[in-house]
Design an enzyme around this catalytic site. Structure first.
Site, PDB file in Angstrom:
ATOM      1  N   HIS A 242       0.863  -1.188   0.000  1.00  0.00           N
ATOM      2  CA  HIS A 242       0.000   0.000   0.000  1.00  0.00           C
ATOM      3  C   HIS A 242       0.907   1.248   0.000  1.00  0.00           C
ATOM      4  CE1 HIS A 242      -3.485   2.341   0.289  1.00  0.00           C
ATOM      5  NE2 HIS A 242      -3.925   2.053   1.489  1.00  0.00           N
TER       6      HIS A 242
ATOM      7  N   GLN B 118      -0.255   4.920   0.957  1.00  0.00           N
ATOM      8  CA  GLN B 118      -0.518   5.133   2.385  1.00  0.00           C
ATOM      9  C   GLN B 118       0.776   5.423   3.133  1.00  0.00           C
ATOM     10  OE1 GLN B 118      -3.711   5.033   4.046  1.00  0.00           O
ATOM     11  NE2 GLN B 118      -2.393   6.099   5.501  1.00  0.00           N
TER      12      GLN B 118
HETATM   13  N1  NVA Z   1      -4.492  -3.882   5.442  1.00  0.00           N
HETATM   14  C1  NVA Z   1      -5.761  -3.264   5.121  1.00  0.00           C
HETATM   15  C2  NVA Z   1      -5.581  -1.833   4.770  1.00  0.00           C
HETATM   16  C3  NVA Z   1      -6.856  -1.088   4.434  1.00  0.00           C
HETATM   17  C4  NVA Z   1      -6.598   0.320   3.986  1.00  0.00           C
HETATM   18  C5  NVA Z   1      -6.432  -4.032   3.981  1.00  0.00           C
HETATM   19  O1  NVA Z   1      -5.711  -4.424   3.062  1.00  0.00           O
HETATM   20  O2  NVA Z   1      -7.635  -4.242   4.023  1.00  0.00           O
HETATM   21  N1   CP Z   2      -6.343   3.739   4.239  1.00  0.00           N
HETATM   22  C1   CP Z   2      -7.061   3.494   3.133  1.00  0.00           C
HETATM   23  O1   CP Z   2      -6.529   3.157   2.081  1.00  0.00           O
HETATM   24  O2   CP Z   2      -8.394   3.661   3.273  1.00  0.00           O
HETATM   25  P1   CP Z   2      -9.540   3.218   2.261  1.00  0.00           P
HETATM   26  O3   CP Z   2      -9.596   1.718   2.279  1.00  0.00           O
HETATM   27  O4   CP Z   2     -10.785   3.848   2.810  1.00  0.00           O
HETATM   28  O5   CP Z   2      -9.206   3.730   0.884  1.00  0.00           O
END
Ligand code: NVA
Ligand code: CP
Length: 310
Positions: free
Chosen positions: A136, A139
């Protein structure tokens, strides 16, 4: 041909950029944020279109990319698995060839990293990872920008990761390797980070702790994430059992430095991975973290489409 960098760049993992590119992006995000706060119109992306492809749910990623693109003068196309041919097994390569002939930039939130890599391999335009099972990066870009705003450089600092060895943990490790800080990792047994999946080679950028309290000792930043990430819902019952002791509470924060920050990418589950007094308490910077998605991603989109400014 629209003006822009001659070399096609994607942002699929944190390690796709070098440390000096991050230094530029953090400076640039600060400038863009300051102008935005002063209501200065800044529209360098007039006539540019971003396609956003969501195969998983989102609040922050969608709003920040969509609002950011409009604020910079561009426009957005929003696609999901359910309302496009992506959900009816059109090959990823074909989707990439078609979509990238019509837009200037693509953001994708999906499951396997291999899928976004496959899309990028056939795309004529830059592709941004808006979250995969493995990473990610947008983020962590926002998180480190937030750390810098509050505490200055992250180089040499200690970040305590409490919880799942997931996409966020993997990306923190990539960032530690590139930007020169250390991650203290504490995950339940069976949910460890796999360095091969994390894509890191320097084992000095992290230390493993069985007890989350030990991981938090002397940390400059304590961070966690949901026990069950999107796509892993079938494992929820087992995870609730395994993760009970991996909850960031006042005791864990007390083990960290007195000025330690608390971060969470959100959405959060109060009473599971974090207590309400911590996430809603004075050390928490989760709302800045969420807002900063907007500013860093504007800098990222500008960089991918126009190159360095100034
Ligand atoms: N680790 C989480 C982050 C959500 C923003 C997921 O992948 O669902
Ligand atoms: N932190 C994040 O990516 O949030 P969302 O899943 O709401 O996009």
């Amino acid at each position: 041909m629209k003006p822009g960098p001659s070399l096609l760049r994607h942002y699929l993992q944190f390690k796709d950029f070098r440390a000096e590119e991050y230094a530029y992006l953090f400076e640039r995000a600060a400038t863009i944020k300051k102008r935005f706060k002063h209501y200065e119109k800044y529209q360098p992306l007039v006539d540019r279109t971003l396609a956003m492809i969501f195969e998983k749910a989102s609040t922050r990623t969608r709003v920040s990319f969509e609002a950011g693109m409009y604020q910079m003068g561009g426009s957005v196309v929003h696609l999901t698995t359910g309302d496009s041919q992506l959900g009816r097994a059109e090959p990823v390569a074909d989707s990439a060839r078609v979509i990238s002939r019509m837009v200037d930039l693509v953001m994708i939130r999906t499951y396997e990293q291999a899928k976004i890599e496959g899309f990028a391999a056939h795309s004529r335009v830059p592709v941004i990872n808006g979250l995969t099972n493995e990473y990610h990066p947008c983020q962590i870009l926002a998180d480190i920008f937030t750390f810098i705003e509050h505490r200055g450089s992250i180089q040499g600092k200690v970040v305590a990761w409490v919880g799942d060895g997931n996409n966020m943990a993997n990306t923190w490790l990539q960032a530690a390797e590139i930007l020169g800080f250390t991650v203290h990792l504490s995950t339940p047994s069976g949910y460890e980070v796999d360095p091969a999946v994390a894509g890191i080679t320097d084992t000095r950028c992290y230390q493993i702790f069985k007890d989350p309290l030990d991981a938090c000792r002397d940390a400059h930043l304590v961070t966690t994430d949901v026990w069950t990430s999107m796509g892993f819902e079938a494992e929820n019952a087992a995870r609730v059992q395994a993760f009970t002791d991996w909850c960031v509470d006042a005791d864990l924060m007390a083990a960290a430095r007195p000025d330690a920050l608390f971060m969470h990418c959100l959405p959060a589950h109060r009473g599971e991975e974090v207590t309400a007094d911590v996430i809603d308490g004075p050390q928490s910077v989760v709302w800045d973290e969420a807002e900063n998605r907007l500013h860093v991603q504007k800098a990222l989109m500008e960089y991918l489409l126009l190159g360095r400014i100034g």
